[in-house]
Design an enzyme around this catalytic site. Structure first.
Site, PDB file in Angstrom:
ATOM      1  N   TYR A   1     -13.616  -1.355  10.396  1.00 42.02           N
ATOM      2  CA  TYR A   1     -12.232  -0.887  10.447  1.00 42.02           C
ATOM      3  C   TYR A   1     -11.619  -1.171  11.814  1.00 42.02           C
ATOM      4  CZ  TYR A   1      -8.183   2.210  10.432  1.00 42.02           C
ATOM      5  OH  TYR A   1      -6.898   2.720  10.534  1.00 42.02           O
TER       6      TYR A   1
ATOM      7  N   LYS B   1      -8.467  -3.746  12.731  1.00 37.11           N
ATOM      8  CA  LYS B   1      -7.214  -3.328  13.358  1.00 37.11           C
ATOM      9  C   LYS B   1      -6.995  -4.032  14.702  1.00 37.11           C
ATOM     10  CE  LYS B   1      -5.696  -0.631  10.147  1.00 37.11           C
ATOM     11  NZ  LYS B   1      -4.467  -0.983   9.403  1.00 37.11           N
TER      12      LYS B   1
ATOM     13  N   VAL C   1      -3.371  -7.433  -1.890  1.00 36.07           N
ATOM     14  CA  VAL C   1      -2.932  -8.215  -0.733  1.00 36.07           C
ATOM     15  C   VAL C   1      -4.043  -9.100  -0.164  1.00 36.07           C
ATOM     16  CG1 VAL C   1      -1.125  -6.567  -0.112  1.00 36.07           C
ATOM     17  CG2 VAL C   1      -3.417  -6.345   0.911  1.00 36.07           C
TER      18      VAL C   1
ATOM     19  N   GLY D   1       0.811  -1.214   0.000  1.00 42.62           N
ATOM     20  CA  GLY D   1       0.000   0.000   0.000  1.00 42.62           C
ATOM     21  C   GLY D   1       0.839   1.257   0.000  1.00 42.62           C
TER      22      GLY D   1
END
Length: 207
Positions: free
Chosen positions: A157, A161, A65, A14
């Site tokens: 999100y 994480k 990915v 990224g």
């Protein structure tokens, strides 16, 4: 200060823009040769050219990915071209601000597949190489949202994480005997393109 990075081969996922690009350039300034990965070929190429201007080698590998086959092909290409991978920075990620009731299953899967699945895929692919080399470094991009919550991104999100942090701890335990160090960093608010895309008004707090 000698960092021990000079001459190492670093793969940064990224890295077409934002923190990934900044990480690639910072490692290049320490003397590492950089593999720039992104699905955005144009942006990745721009980053790679900037890396080369610093005076180190760089190559671009376009890969998603979240897709295991593409990750393995990327890693094989790097090893075939440069012989090894010493450092992996799992930076590729996406975010979107949505309330839980507004998150479709497909959107949940997209964010988890890239943020957490991508970290898993890339780490899994490089571990045999690092074992053979006698060691290596894996750095995973977590987030303060993985420890608490996020006001700027959704539950998918934050969950992704949190998963990255858990994966980091487990992976560090498993590969430590092979001199592979696995760590995570947890940035707070960073004014990147992805943050601006979520909420352009955020810029007001940075001016």
């Amino acid at each position: 200060m000698e960092t021990g990075i000079q001459g190492k081969i670093a793969l940064v996922t990224g890295a077409a823009r934002g923190m990934g690009k900044a990480i690639a350039l910072a490692l290049a300034k320490e003397g590492a040769d950089i593999v720039v990965n992104d699905i955005n070929l144009e942006g990745a190429t721009t980053t790679s050219e900037e890396v080369k201007k610093i005076g180190v080698n760089s190559m671009v590998v376009q890969a998603d990915v979240a897709k295991e086959a593409e990750v393995q092909k990327m890693v094989d290409q790097i090893v075939d071209s440069w012989g090894s991978i010493d450092i992996l920075v799992n930076n590729a990620g996406v975010a979107a601000f949505l309330l839980v009731e507004d998150i479709e299953k497909s959107e949940w899967d997209r964010v988890l597949d890239i943020n957490l699945g991508g970290t898993f895929n890339c780490s899994r692919a490089v571990i045999p190489i690092m074992k053979k080399r006698g060691g290596g470094k894996i750095v995973n991009m977590g987030s303060f949202a993985g420890k608490r919550m996020s006001m700027d991104a959704g539950a998918h999100y934050s969950a992704s994480k949190a998963g990255v942090l858990s994966l980091t701890r487990q992976l560090a335990y498993e590969v430590a005997p092979f001199k592979i160090n696995v760590n995570a960093v947890c940035p707070g608010h960073v004014l990147t393109d992805i943050v601006m895309e979520i909420d352009p008004k955020i810029r007001e707090g940075w001016t």
